[in-house]
Design an enzyme around this catalytic site. Structure first.
Site, mmCIF file in Angstrom:
data_model
loop_
_atom_site.group_PDB
_atom_site.id
_atom_site.type_symbol
_atom_site.label_atom_id
_atom_site.label_comp_id
_atom_site.label_asym_id
_atom_site.label_seq_id
_atom_site.Cartn_x
_atom_site.Cartn_y
_atom_site.Cartn_z
ATOM 1 N N SER A 97 0.712 -1.098 0.161
ATOM 2 C CA SER A 97 -0.133 -0.051 0.039
ATOM 3 C C SER A 97 0.964 1.310 -0.017
ATOM 4 O O SER A 97 2.080 1.469 0.467
ATOM 5 C CB SER A 97 -0.782 -0.049 1.248
ATOM 6 O OG SER A 97 -1.890 -1.154 1.186
ATOM 7 N N HIS A 141 -7.487 0.112 6.017
ATOM 8 C CA HIS A 141 -7.089 -1.385 6.411
ATOM 9 C C HIS A 141 -7.169 -1.738 7.773
ATOM 10 O O HIS A 141 -7.573 -2.737 8.189
ATOM 11 C CB HIS A 141 -5.714 -1.606 5.791
ATOM 12 C CG HIS A 141 -5.614 -1.564 4.281
ATOM 13 N ND1 HIS A 141 -6.220 -2.555 3.547
ATOM 14 C CD2 HIS A 141 -4.956 -0.729 3.456
ATOM 15 C CE1 HIS A 141 -6.074 -2.245 2.082
ATOM 16 N NE2 HIS A 141 -5.113 -1.082 2.024
#
Length: 461
Positions: free
Chosen positions: A303, A380
């Site tokens: 990410s 997340h």
């Protein structure tokens, strides 16, 4: 699905045409009726056929407005379509005097914003769902300063959250055989790692070790709402360069891949901002991948850290913070010019300082609402992932160096710990983090206590 939707749109179009015969004379005369009058007529509760016709006319008229006229229309929506304050007060008194299902329903009926009914009826028009999503896009990007815009947005978000709930979404795999009209949109909407044309897209879709999945809605047939790109590999990658490089190993894919890497998640519709699809998408894609490749036992992301460079720059400028020592500030003085990235010795000197700063950024730095600064981290961690590894030189592209000084991060979705991580994060603001990440931190100042969740046992690196 496209055939059914097309049939429905044709049917609604036919109803709209026939409904024009039932429109009031005031709305069908030679003069051009203001869009506000049309909207008021739509809310007033006319018959179904004329309602469809008015809704279509409102949508057509809106698309023809210039910026000044749209601003006036949003101002009208915000000021005129309000609950009747007197009716609300009277209904509230009746409920307080005699609480019952009947008086509660009466109160709920008058409290609801007439704008919600306007948008519900507007959605009768053929293709109106996409038009309403586009209308909210305009509101969020061009007209947020209009008086009443915030209230209009609240009503739109409430309705769109219902219309686009998980029960209506369809998961589809995107591959090289997907219609070109959708593939073009994948190129257009990719928001994390730009797709450099059709050859680059093919490298992300065609190989046997690559996957792409997207959510669609029946009312937006060829418009993906959100999509995720996945690599099936043997170990957790530390850089996007290794995932996207043009030439990979001679073997197309590991015979028995153990790790699924979610390396790009892109929301496609700006008009649906604030309506979360990502958590459902990841969970369903994991289920699809496990059915296809039972050897998969590790699910991680690679990410971006889109606000890290901005945070570093602000923190260096604020000499009152204790994140950096004077010596470290001096060492990082030339950070913004980017030259260090091409100088191995300079990069080696600043690496430990920057790694510690990255750990601080995730585990201690907070926004005004008490949440982690990084929006990707909030997503997340809120979904139950664990902060697994911070990667130096994870993205050395121009964008990666500009937004995050080259850093990327892995979040681990440990299927046995997701629920516990989610509950701890939501209820106690506890951040699940691996020992290797916590070890990067300097000694925490007493004024900044950090809650960290001990990581469960896992096979992940």
């Amino acid at each position: 699905m496209p055939l059914n939707v097309s049939f429905l749109q044709d049917l609604l179009g036919s109803i709209a045409e026939q409904g024009r015969h039932y429109l009031p004379t005031a709305l069908t005369g030679g003069r051009k009726v203001p869009i506000e009058d049309l909207a008021a007529a739509l809310v007033s509760g006319r018959g179904e056929a004329s309602g469809v016709a008015i809704a279509r006319e409102v949508m057509a008229r809106y698309h023809g407005l210039d910026a000044k006229e749209r601003r006036a229309f949003f101002r009208w929506l915000g000021s005129e379509l309000q609950p009747d304050a007197e009716a609300v007060g009277q209904a509230a008194k009746r409920y307080l005097a005699a609480p019952s299902a009947k008086t509660l329903q009466e109160l709920q009926d008058v409290v609801e914003s007439p704008r919600q009914e306007f948008f519900r009826r507007l959605n009768l028009a053929p293709g109106a769902t996409a038009g309403i999503v586009a209308l909210r896009h305009h509101l969020l990007t061009e007209f947020r300063d209009v008086p009443g815009a915030a209230q209009v947005n609240v009503d739109l978000q409430h309705l769109l959250s219902s219309w686009f709930n998980r029960g209506f979404l369809v998961l589809r795999r995107i591959d090289w055989q997907t219609p070109a009209v959708i593939l073009e949109k994948i190129i257009q909407y990719e928001a994390v790692h730009e797709i450099q044309g059709w050859d680059d897209l093919r490298r992300r879709l065609d190989p046997v070790d690559r996957r792409c999945f997207a959510f669609f809605h029946p009312s937006l047939v060829d418009e993906p709402l959100i999509f995720v790109e996945v690599a099936l590999v043997e170990e957790t990658p530390a850089s996007i360069q290794s995932v996207l490089r043009e030439r990979r190993k001679a073997v197309s894919a590991p015979a028995k891949p153990t790790t699924a890497v979610f390396y790009s998640i892109s929301n496609c519709q700006e008009g649906l901002r604030g309506i979360s699809f990502g958590n459902f998408l990841i969970k369903q894609v994991v289920e699809e991948l496990v059915r296809e490749a039972p050897t998969l036992d590790t699910f991680v992301t690679l990410s971006p850290m889109p606000r890290f460079a901005r945070w570093i720059d602000r923190t260096l400028a604020d000499t009152g913070t204790a994140v950096f020592t004077p010596a470290e500030r001096k060492l990082l003085a030339g950070l913004a010019d980017g030259k260090w990235a091409d100088e191995p010795e300079s990069a080696a000197r600043i690496k430990p300082v920057m790694m510690a700063a990255a750990a601080h950024y995730f585990l201690r730095a907070k926004s005004d609402d008490g949440e982690p600064i990084d929006p990707v981290a909030r997503f997340h961690l809120g979904n139950g992932a664990r902060l697994e590894r911070i990667n130096w030189f994870g993205d050395v592209s121009e964008k990666g160096l500009r937004e995050s000084y080259g850093f990327m991060v892995n979040y681990l979705y440990d299927l046995e710990a997701i629920e516990a991580n989610h509950e701890a994060y939501e209820n106690e603001s506890v951040i699940a983090a691996a020992k290797t990440v916590k070890a990067l931190l300097k000694a925490a100042p007493k004024a900044e206590p950090t809650k960290l969740l001990p990581p469960p046992k896992t096979k992940a690196t």
